[in-house]
Enzyme design. Sequence first.
Site, PDB file in Angstrom:
ATOM      1  N   GLU A 275       6.258 -40.280  15.616  1.00  0.00           N
ATOM      2  CA  GLU A 275       5.213 -39.563  16.350  1.00  0.00           C
ATOM      3  C   GLU A 275       4.844 -40.505  17.472  1.00  0.00           C
ATOM      4  O   GLU A 275       4.018 -41.391  17.315  1.00  0.00           O
ATOM      5  CB  GLU A 275       4.026 -39.256  15.431  1.00  0.00           C
ATOM      6  CG  GLU A 275       3.086 -38.200  15.982  1.00  0.00           C
ATOM      7  CD  GLU A 275       1.923 -38.768  16.758  1.00  0.00           C
ATOM      8  OE1 GLU A 275       2.029 -38.794  18.010  1.00  0.00           O
ATOM      9  OE2 GLU A 275       0.935 -39.167  16.146  1.00  0.00           O
TER      10      GLU A 275
ATOM     11  N   CYS B 273      -3.070 -39.705  21.683  1.00  0.00           N
ATOM     12  CA  CYS B 273      -1.740 -39.183  21.990  1.00  0.00           C
ATOM     13  C   CYS B 273      -1.800 -37.702  22.327  1.00  0.00           C
ATOM     14  O   CYS B 273      -0.857 -37.151  22.887  1.00  0.00           O
ATOM     15  CB  CYS B 273      -0.782 -39.443  20.823  1.00  0.00           C
ATOM     16  SG  CYS B 273      -1.348 -38.791  19.249  1.00  0.00           S
TER      17      CYS B 273
END
Length: 527
Positions: A273, A308
């Site tokens: 990720e 993010c």
Amino acid sequence: MYRLGLCREVRTKAQATALIWLSSYSNRSRSLHSPSFATVAVEDISGSQPAEVHNLVQGHWKGSSSWSTILDPLNGELFIKVADVLETGLKPYVESLSKCPKYGLHNPLRAQERYIMFGDISAKAAHKLSLPEVSNFFTRLIQRVSPKSYQQAYAEVFVSQKFLENFSGDQVALVTPFNFPLEIPLLQLMGALYMGNKPTLKVDTKVSIVMEQMLRLLHDCGLPMEDVDFINTDGLTMNKLLLEANPRMTLFTGSSRVAEKLAVDLKGRVKLEDAGFDWKILGPDVQQVDYVAWVCDQDAYACSGQKCSAQSILFMHENWKSSELLPKMKSLSERRKLEDLTIGPVLTVTTASMLEHMYSLLEIPGSKLLFGGEALQNHSIPKIYGAMKPTAVFIPLDEMLKDNNFNLVTKEIFGPFQIVTEYKQDQLEMVLDACERMHAHLTSAVVSNDILFLQEVLGRSVNGTTYAGIRARTTGAPQNHWFGPAGDPRGAGIGTPEAIKLVWSCHREIIYDMGPLPEDWEVPPST
């Protein structure tokens, strides 16, 4: 739908609870005792009283002959000492991982009682996190190492608590970043444990004190000391540990550069990720301008843009140009101040780097600074960190799509920085082409109640977590939403049973074939 409804309820409740705590914090925080499991007093951590972070291996907390020091992001004091594991100290970690068999510490056919044990641990830990003195402890600890507003830090604790509640009862090597020092490592760690793994956890050293204290809470709730190893070390040494220990799977949350190196080094046994240059598209139906502007401000600048899932680029339909959207976004950004950490230190990008990127963008024909673009003033943030006002730069869509500009415009700046562009009614194809060309497909938002428009954009994009509707956002996924990238088979999810099974387990098929045989069965001819 239940899940979307719950999402709104969770976020509203978290914000409301956080505001209650924030209003009384200044009078109460220093009088609150640290929880029984804690080894630090948050309000006492300072250059004169530095906290210490230890390592956990084979069931024992350990110091080190080598200690690194962490700078206070707000004033530059050396306020945390972290026990560093050197290459010469990796052997206990390698041995610890090697003791876990491929079939795990438990599985549906073996040691099933551990599923109940982890349900109990989750229930107890969720209860502890719901206690005001414990939630305030972790909220303030997060603020000390990854400065963000009290509301934003508390929301991280709240989501973690709700995740643990979800996996209470009998339901069912890990490297995580600095920006969510509790939520990301805790959710992934518990998923690994639920599925019978023995994980080794490494958190970014700047914020590892948060998970060190969380592990102590979990031990207090019944987690066996031997079930998790916790290591503080540099990237090169961690890479050496992974190569020597050869774990069956590694989860990495962090930069794309490191992610790609690990994918090669670990021969594909990795879930990632990594980056998130996240887009938001405003559709042709202009409405709820105040709300849309507020969500844009939250998505781009909460946590100083260090998410993010932060809004990296805003594609604005031409109909929004005549609205007050951009002036309202500018006004909202100017409310943010260092005093309440609604804007604060940027821990991975310096001020000079952000300004240099902005000046490069402003060389593109037709570009302009919409707001921000200046360093914060009157602060004591050390120069190794960034300190910049919330910033937005406008780039014409046709210029953005040019080959010599695209990589520059879509470079992720992990700070309070976003790109804004405008598209005309007949330019949606160009917008979708830009989304297709981006390499990181983490979160996105399609802000519109126009069903045909939504269908067109959603059917032509692949982001792993996409919000749609006039209230759509890119950040703030609650614990019951899948959160993770799409378009890459290495993509890791978080938060849901589906994500846990994808990342922390593998499919196994057992077929029982025990007869009986027909009474007249005979050996058949060869085939």
